[in-house]
Design an enzyme around this catalytic site. Structure first.
Site, PDB file in Angstrom:
ATOM      1  N   HIS A   1    -109.270 -42.211 -48.907  1.00 26.59           N
ATOM      2  CA  HIS A   1    -109.605 -43.124 -47.807  1.00 26.59           C
ATOM      3  C   HIS A   1    -108.451 -44.028 -47.404  1.00 26.59           C
ATOM      4  O   HIS A   1    -108.329 -45.133 -47.937  1.00 26.59           O
ATOM      5  CB  HIS A   1    -110.773 -44.018 -48.240  1.00 26.59           C
ATOM      6  CG  HIS A   1    -112.106 -43.376 -48.129  1.00 26.59           C
ATOM      7  ND1 HIS A   1    -112.830 -43.342 -46.968  1.00 26.59           N
ATOM      8  CD2 HIS A   1    -112.853 -42.724 -49.054  1.00 26.59           C
ATOM      9  CE1 HIS A   1    -113.972 -42.706 -47.173  1.00 26.59           C
ATOM     10  NE2 HIS A   1    -114.014 -42.316 -48.432  1.00 26.59           N
TER      11      HIS A   1
ATOM     12  N   CYS B   1    -112.615 -37.993 -45.752  1.00 25.46           N
ATOM     13  CA  CYS B   1    -113.722 -37.794 -46.691  1.00 25.46           C
ATOM     14  C   CYS B   1    -114.821 -36.946 -46.030  1.00 25.46           C
ATOM     15  O   CYS B   1    -114.615 -35.786 -45.768  1.00 25.46           O
ATOM     16  CB  CYS B   1    -114.225 -39.146 -47.198  1.00 25.46           C
ATOM     17  SG  CYS B   1    -115.277 -39.024 -48.642  1.00 25.46           S
TER      18      CYS B   1
END
Lengths: 82, 228
Positions: B205, B86
């Site tokens: 994630h 991310c």
């Protein structure tokens, strides 16, 4: 001395913010709007003479203020014509 | 085997990564403060998610000038495995360790939900994907505002040609669709690797889905893969 840096997305890079703003303007009745690009305005206070300052700020743009992958920039020194 | 998790001001997935490394992968883990220059003997570096430096200027733009990043870049250039998740992916593109850029999501919304990813390369293409065979579909959460992957057409061609696209956004059936590509990434790219294939960046994630108790442990594969 003050340098004014304008950072904009490169031509050809999709600007969803600009599109949303253009849509907003049109819905307000500004039918003449053909397109909007949203960018950043950065003011840098620095020492040095004009030519040197321009060179240094251009370096700053390349290293940090703009991302050359997606953005173009222009540098104007205060007092110069827009 | 030791994972080093870099902590920037504004990192908020550092503990998730630490947990995934130590529990899911059963390895040693340590935190690396952004102002330090010591990698503490780490064998793998994780750049975690979050909002490093408040995402000022551009996401990931400021973090790359942290003292620790000089060491991370040198580590990556020596062939050390580095993964950016991310905000970590954004930092990797800003620092030049990965090509391209991550731009505002197509629909201008912060997206926080599960997505499906398809592994695009053979297992072992990168140190992190040793346990992920080509074509396998993984479910992982995303949580980002700037995840729309962009690269110039010639660069995209090179990434595709060299097999550097590691993950693509797909639907549950593993097909590339417009709805399955939440942020408008070019070629539905969710994760890439560098030419040497030791650096991986992805927007989803794996750290947030590395524990069976949480209902999904697909992400554990990436952490386990890098541990011999």
């Amino acid at each position: 001395m003050k340098a004014i840096v304008t950072v904009t997305l490169k031509r050809g890079v999709l600007d969803p913010q600009g599109q949303a703003v253009a849509g907003g303007l049109k819905s307000l009745g500004f039918d003449e709007v053909r397109g909007v690009r949203v960018g950043k305005h950065i003011e840098v206070e620095l020492g040095g003479d004009g030519a040197q300052a321009r060179e240094r700020v251009t370096e700053m743009c390349k290293k940090l203020l703009a991302n050359p992958v997606i953005e173009d920039f222009s540098v104007r020194l205060e007092g110069e014509g827009a | 085997m030791k994972f080093g998790v870099v902590v920037f001001p504004g990192s908020n997935c550092d503990h998730d990564c630490y947990y995934a490394a130590s529990h899911a992968a059963g390895a040693e883990a340590c935190f690396l403060w952004h102002k330090d220059r010591d990698l503490k003997g780490s064998d793998v570096i994780i750049l975690p998610g979050g909002f490093s430096y408040g995402d000022y200027l551009r996401s990931g733009a400021m973090a790359r000038f942290s003292p620790i990043m000089e060491e991370v870049i040198a580590f990556a250039n020596r062939g050390g495995p580095v993964i950016g998740i991310c905000n970590g992916f954004q930092i990797l593109t800003e620092s030049g360790l990965l090509p391209g850029a991550l731009m505002r999501n197509k629909h201008l919304k912060f997206l926080c939900r599960d997505v499906f990813l398809r592994a695009e390369q053979d297992a072992g293409r990168t140190p992190f994907t040793r346990n992920v065979e080509k074509g396998r579909v993984l479910r992982m959460p995303i949580a980002h505002n700037d995840g729309c992957y962009f690269a110039e057409p010639h660069l995209l061609d090179r990434l595709e040609g060299e097999g550097q696209v590691i993950f693509r956004y797909v639907n549950a059936a593993g097909e590339i669709t417009e709805i399955g590509n939440p942020n408008g990434s070019l070629h539905a790219i969710a994760g890439i690797t560098n030419e040497k294939r030791n650096v991986v960046g992805l927007m989803p994630h794996p750290d947030r889905c590395a524990e069976e108790l949480l209902g999904n442990h697909d992400g554990a594969l990436l952490f386990q893969g890098v541990v011999p």
